[in-house]
Every structure is written in C-alpha cells, then in structure tokens.
Scaffold this motif. Structure first.
Motif, PDB file in Angstrom:
ATOM      1  N   ALA A  91       0.813  -1.215   0.000  1.00 23.64           N
ATOM      2  CA  ALA A  91       0.000   0.000   0.000  1.00 23.64           C
ATOM      3  C   ALA A  91       0.845   1.262   0.000  1.00 23.64           C
ATOM      4  CB  ALA A  91      -0.935  -0.002   1.199  1.00 23.64           C
ATOM      5  N   GLU A  92       2.136   1.153   0.236  1.00 24.32           N
ATOM      6  CA  GLU A  92       3.010   2.323   0.222  1.00 24.32           C
ATOM      7  C   GLU A  92       3.243   2.857  -1.180  1.00 24.32           C
ATOM      8  OE1 GLU A  92       6.674   1.828   2.306  1.00 24.32           O
ATOM      9  OE2 GLU A  92       5.701   1.033   4.078  1.00 24.32           O
ATOM     10  N   LEU A  93       2.909   2.101  -2.211  1.00 21.67           N
ATOM     11  CA  LEU A  93       3.107   2.558  -3.576  1.00 21.67           C
ATOM     12  C   LEU A  93       2.213   3.743  -3.866  1.00 21.67           C
ATOM     13  CD1 LEU A  93       3.227  -0.748  -5.635  1.00 21.67           C
ATOM     14  CD2 LEU A  93       5.114   0.794  -5.121  1.00 21.67           C
ATOM     15  N   GLU A  94       2.754   4.690  -4.579  1.00 21.80           N
ATOM     16  CA  GLU A  94       1.957   5.810  -5.053  1.00 21.80           C
ATOM     17  C   GLU A  94       1.020   5.277  -6.130  1.00 21.80           C
ATOM     18  OE1 GLU A  94       2.059   8.803  -3.730  1.00 21.80           O
ATOM     19  OE2 GLU A  94       3.651   8.243  -2.363  1.00 21.80           O
ATOM     20  N   PRO A  95      -0.052   6.010  -6.458  1.00 23.21           N
ATOM     21  CA  PRO A  95      -0.995   5.510  -7.456  1.00 23.21           C
ATOM     22  C   PRO A  95      -0.358   5.105  -8.780  1.00 23.21           C
ATOM     23  CG  PRO A  95      -1.920   7.420  -6.367  1.00 23.21           C
ATOM     24  CD  PRO A  95      -0.503   7.273  -5.878  1.00 23.21           C
ATOM     25  N   CYS A  96       0.718   5.757  -9.172  1.00 22.61           N
ATOM     26  CA  CYS A  96       1.376   5.404 -10.427  1.00 22.61           C
ATOM     27  C   CYS A  96       2.497   4.392 -10.224  1.00 22.61           C
ATOM     28  CB  CYS A  96       1.929   6.655 -11.105  1.00 22.61           C
ATOM     29  SG  CYS A  96       0.622   7.740 -11.665  1.00 22.61           S
ATOM     30  N   GLY A  97       2.688   3.984  -8.982  1.00 18.89           N
ATOM     31  CA  GLY A  97       3.722   2.994  -8.708  1.00 18.89           C
ATOM     32  C   GLY A  97       5.111   3.568  -8.580  1.00 18.89           C
ATOM     33  N   GLN A  98       5.231   4.888  -8.660  1.00 15.09           N
ATOM     34  CA  GLN A  98       6.527   5.516  -8.561  1.00 15.09           C
ATOM     35  C   GLN A  98       6.481   6.618  -7.514  1.00 15.09           C
ATOM     36  OE1 GLN A  98       7.461   6.986 -12.441  1.00 15.09           O
ATOM     37  NE2 GLN A  98       7.211   5.001 -13.408  1.00 15.09           N
ATOM     38  N   PRO A  99       7.440   6.635  -6.593  1.00 19.58           N
ATOM     39  CA  PRO A  99       7.466   7.707  -5.599  1.00 19.58           C
ATOM     40  C   PRO A  99       7.542   9.073  -6.281  1.00 19.58           C
ATOM     41  CG  PRO A  99       9.035   5.975  -5.050  1.00 19.58           C
ATOM     42  CD  PRO A  99       8.514   5.681  -6.434  1.00 19.58           C
ATOM     43  N   GLY A 100       6.836  10.038  -5.698  1.00 17.87           N
ATOM     44  CA  GLY A 100       6.873  11.387  -6.238  1.00 17.87           C
ATOM     45  C   GLY A 100       5.823  11.670  -7.291  1.00 17.87           C
ATOM     46  N   HIS A 101       5.096  10.671  -7.706  1.00 22.69           N
ATOM     47  CA  HIS A 101       4.033  10.841  -8.694  1.00 22.69           C
ATOM     48  C   HIS A 101       2.705  10.483  -8.051  1.00 22.69           C
ATOM     49  CE1 HIS A 101       6.868  11.385 -12.004  1.00 22.69           C
ATOM     50  NE2 HIS A 101       7.563  10.408 -11.476  1.00 22.69           N
ATOM     51  N   SER A 102       2.238  11.349  -7.144  1.00 20.95           N
ATOM     52  CA  SER A 102       1.073  11.000  -6.340  1.00 20.95           C
ATOM     53  C   SER A 102      -0.257  11.120  -7.079  1.00 20.95           C
ATOM     54  CB  SER A 102       1.039  11.877  -5.087  1.00 20.95           C
ATOM     55  OG  SER A 102       0.923  13.228  -5.462  1.00 20.95           O
ATOM     56  N   ASP A 103      -0.302  11.813  -8.212  1.00 19.52           N
ATOM     57  CA  ASP A 103      -1.576  11.974  -8.902  1.00 19.52           C
ATOM     58  C   ASP A 103      -1.545  11.316 -10.280  1.00 19.52           C
ATOM     59  OD1 ASP A 103      -3.864  12.813 -10.218  1.00 19.52           O
ATOM     60  OD2 ASP A 103      -3.809  14.821  -9.399  1.00 19.52           O
ATOM     61  N   CYS A 104      -0.609  11.685 -11.101  1.00 19.02           N
ATOM     62  CA  CYS A 104      -0.438  11.123 -12.445  1.00 19.02           C
ATOM     63  C   CYS A 104      -1.680  11.241 -13.304  1.00 19.02           C
ATOM     64  CB  CYS A 104      -0.007   9.662 -12.374  1.00 19.02           C
ATOM     65  SG  CYS A 104       1.501   9.391 -11.471  1.00 19.02           S
ATOM     66  N   GLY A 105      -2.547  12.190 -12.999  1.00 15.02           N
ATOM     67  CA  GLY A 105      -3.736  12.381 -13.805  1.00 15.02           C
ATOM     68  C   GLY A 105      -4.901  11.476 -13.461  1.00 15.02           C
ATOM     69  N   ILE A 106      -4.768  10.631 -12.459  1.00 15.62           N
ATOM     70  CA  ILE A 106      -5.859   9.711 -12.151  1.00 15.62           C
ATOM     71  C   ILE A 106      -6.929  10.323 -11.257  1.00 15.62           C
ATOM     72  CG2 ILE A 106      -4.419   7.681 -12.454  1.00 15.62           C
ATOM     73  CD1 ILE A 106      -4.441   7.374  -9.390  1.00 15.62           C
ATOM     74  N   ARG A 107      -6.602  11.400 -10.568  1.00 23.64           N
ATOM     75  CA  ARG A 107      -7.570  11.993  -9.629  1.00 23.64           C
ATOM     76  C   ARG A 107      -8.863  12.363 -10.346  1.00 23.64           C
ATOM     77  NH1 ARG A 107      -5.091  16.236  -6.056  1.00 23.64           N
ATOM     78  NH2 ARG A 107      -4.293  14.337  -5.169  1.00 23.64           N
ATOM     79  N   ASP A 108      -8.769  12.971 -11.510  1.00 19.93           N
ATOM     80  CA  ASP A 108      -9.947  13.383 -12.252  1.00 19.93           C
ATOM     81  C   ASP A 108     -10.821  12.175 -12.606  1.00 19.93           C
ATOM     82  OD1 ASP A 108     -11.562  15.353 -13.615  1.00 19.93           O
ATOM     83  OD2 ASP A 108     -10.758  14.537 -15.484  1.00 19.93           O
ATOM     84  N   VAL A 109     -10.201  11.106 -13.057  1.00 20.31           N
ATOM     85  CA  VAL A 109     -10.952   9.899 -13.418  1.00 20.31           C
ATOM     86  C   VAL A 109     -11.572   9.270 -12.173  1.00 20.31           C
ATOM     87  CG1 VAL A 109     -10.780   7.574 -14.385  1.00 20.31           C
ATOM     88  CG2 VAL A 109      -9.555   9.480 -15.468  1.00 20.31           C
ATOM     89  N   LEU A 110     -10.808   9.180 -11.097  1.00 24.00           N
ATOM     90  CA  LEU A 110     -11.345   8.599  -9.864  1.00 24.00           C
ATOM     91  C   LEU A 110     -12.476   9.439  -9.291  1.00 24.00           C
ATOM     92  CD1 LEU A 110      -8.128   7.291  -8.095  1.00 24.00           C
ATOM     93  CD2 LEU A 110      -9.876   5.971  -9.310  1.00 24.00           C
ATOM     94  N   ASP A 111     -12.377  10.752  -9.411  1.00 22.07           N
ATOM     95  CA  ASP A 111     -13.471  11.613  -8.952  1.00 22.07           C
ATOM     96  C   ASP A 111     -14.756  11.280  -9.692  1.00 22.07           C
ATOM     97  OD1 ASP A 111     -11.889  12.914  -7.117  1.00 22.07           O
ATOM     98  OD2 ASP A 111     -11.599  14.708  -8.352  1.00 22.07           O
ATOM     99  N   ARG A 112     -14.658  11.000 -10.982  1.00 17.71           N
ATOM    100  CA  ARG A 112     -15.848  10.704 -11.784  1.00 17.71           C
ATOM    101  C   ARG A 112     -16.397   9.316 -11.450  1.00 17.71           C
ATOM    102  NH1 ARG A 112     -17.680  13.811 -13.020  1.00 17.71           N
ATOM    103  NH2 ARG A 112     -16.692  14.717 -14.800  1.00 17.71           N
ATOM    104  N   VAL A 113     -15.573   8.304 -11.570  1.00 13.32           N
ATOM    105  CA  VAL A 113     -16.095   6.946 -11.398  1.00 13.32           C
ATOM    106  C   VAL A 113     -16.312   6.595  -9.936  1.00 13.32           C
ATOM    107  CG1 VAL A 113     -15.134   6.137 -13.576  1.00 13.32           C
ATOM    108  CG2 VAL A 113     -13.821   5.818 -11.466  1.00 13.32           C
ATOM    109  N   GLY A 114     -15.804   7.440  -9.038  1.00 18.68           N
ATOM    110  CA  GLY A 114     -15.967   7.158  -7.620  1.00 18.68           C
ATOM    111  C   GLY A 114     -17.105   7.907  -6.961  1.00 18.68           C
ATOM    112  N   ASP A 115     -17.754   8.825  -7.689  1.00 18.73           N
ATOM    113  CA  ASP A 115     -18.843   9.533  -7.021  1.00 18.73           C
ATOM    114  C   ASP A 115     -20.079   8.636  -6.966  1.00 18.73           C
ATOM    115  OD1 ASP A 115     -21.147  10.547  -8.863  1.00 18.73           O
ATOM    116  OD2 ASP A 115     -19.366  11.021 -10.024  1.00 18.73           O
TER     117      ASP A 115
END
Length: 140
Positions: free
Chosen positions: A13-37
C-alpha cells in the motif's frame, strides 16, 4: 502524537498511485473523482444490466434528482463511459448504455459492492463504538 496512534505498517500500500514515488496523482484523480462519485457508480450499476431510458434510470436510482441524473449521464458520456442514443421519433426516445470502457468498470463496481455488503456490519459497529467514545464528534 496520541497514545492511541499507531504507525502505518509497511507493505504494498506504500506505492503511489502510479507505482513511482513522487508521482502522487499522475492524472488519475480526475478519473477517480468521476467513477468514484455515488451517482456515477449507481448509474453504472444500473446500466450494467442493459440499456435504459432516462426515466427508467431515474426510477431505479432512489433519491437522484432529474438535474443530478442529467449531469451524471452527461459527464459519463463525456468521459466515454456511457453512450447516449437518440431515436428519431415523436416524442424523441433516448436511451443510455455503457460503452466498452464503461462495461469494463462493472467488475470493479461489483467487487466494491460485494465488499460493502460483506463488511457493512463491521463498519456499523465500528461507527457506533467511535461515536460512543467521541460523543461531541460531528463526523457522520
């Protein structure tokens, strides 16, 4: 730090969403906001059973207003998850169905729903215990 504070355990679970440290968003926040509401998830669940007309969706999704359903299906259409088809008739008939991309979400949504059902009693008990220990807490 409080007496009840515990450290987070190390693990995958320590992995960042993109699997690389320092890349905490990688553009997925917008998609997760949509499919997660909540409304998008409920629309996807309903459309997983096949194409639906607007009123069928509205009746099936308890508590959603006409305005919120309109916004939700438009956003899902914009994201390429829902296909809106208008049939040339009087009055015009419109139906909504999942695209291939939208349909690929259904197994994830089902897994989340199954997890929710499996753990709802545990979560309800945890909430009750927390609320009893923190009576002035406004989190609900």
């Amino acid at each position: 730090m409080s007496v009840t504070h515990t450290d987070v355990t190390a693990g995958p679970a320590e992995l960042e969403p993109c699997g690389q440290p320092g890349h905490s968003d990688c553009g997925i926040r917008d998609v997760l906001d949509r499919v997660g509401d909540k409304w998008s998830v409920l629309v996807i669940v309903e459309l997983a059973n096949g194409a639906r007309r607007f009123r069928q969706l509205q009746r099936a999704i308890e508590g959603i207003s006409q305005r919120m359903l309109t916004l939700t299906v438009r956003r899902l259409e914009r994201d390429g998850l829902v296909l809106r088809t208008v049939y040339p008739s009087v009055p015009a008939q419109v139906d909504y169905r999942l695209t291939e991309t939208g349909a690929s979400l259904t197994h994830l949504v089902k897994a989340l729903a199954d997890w929710s059902l499996e753990h709802r009693d545990t979560i309800a008990h945890a909430r009750q215990a927390y609320d009893a220990q923190h009576p002035d807490n406004e989190i609900r």
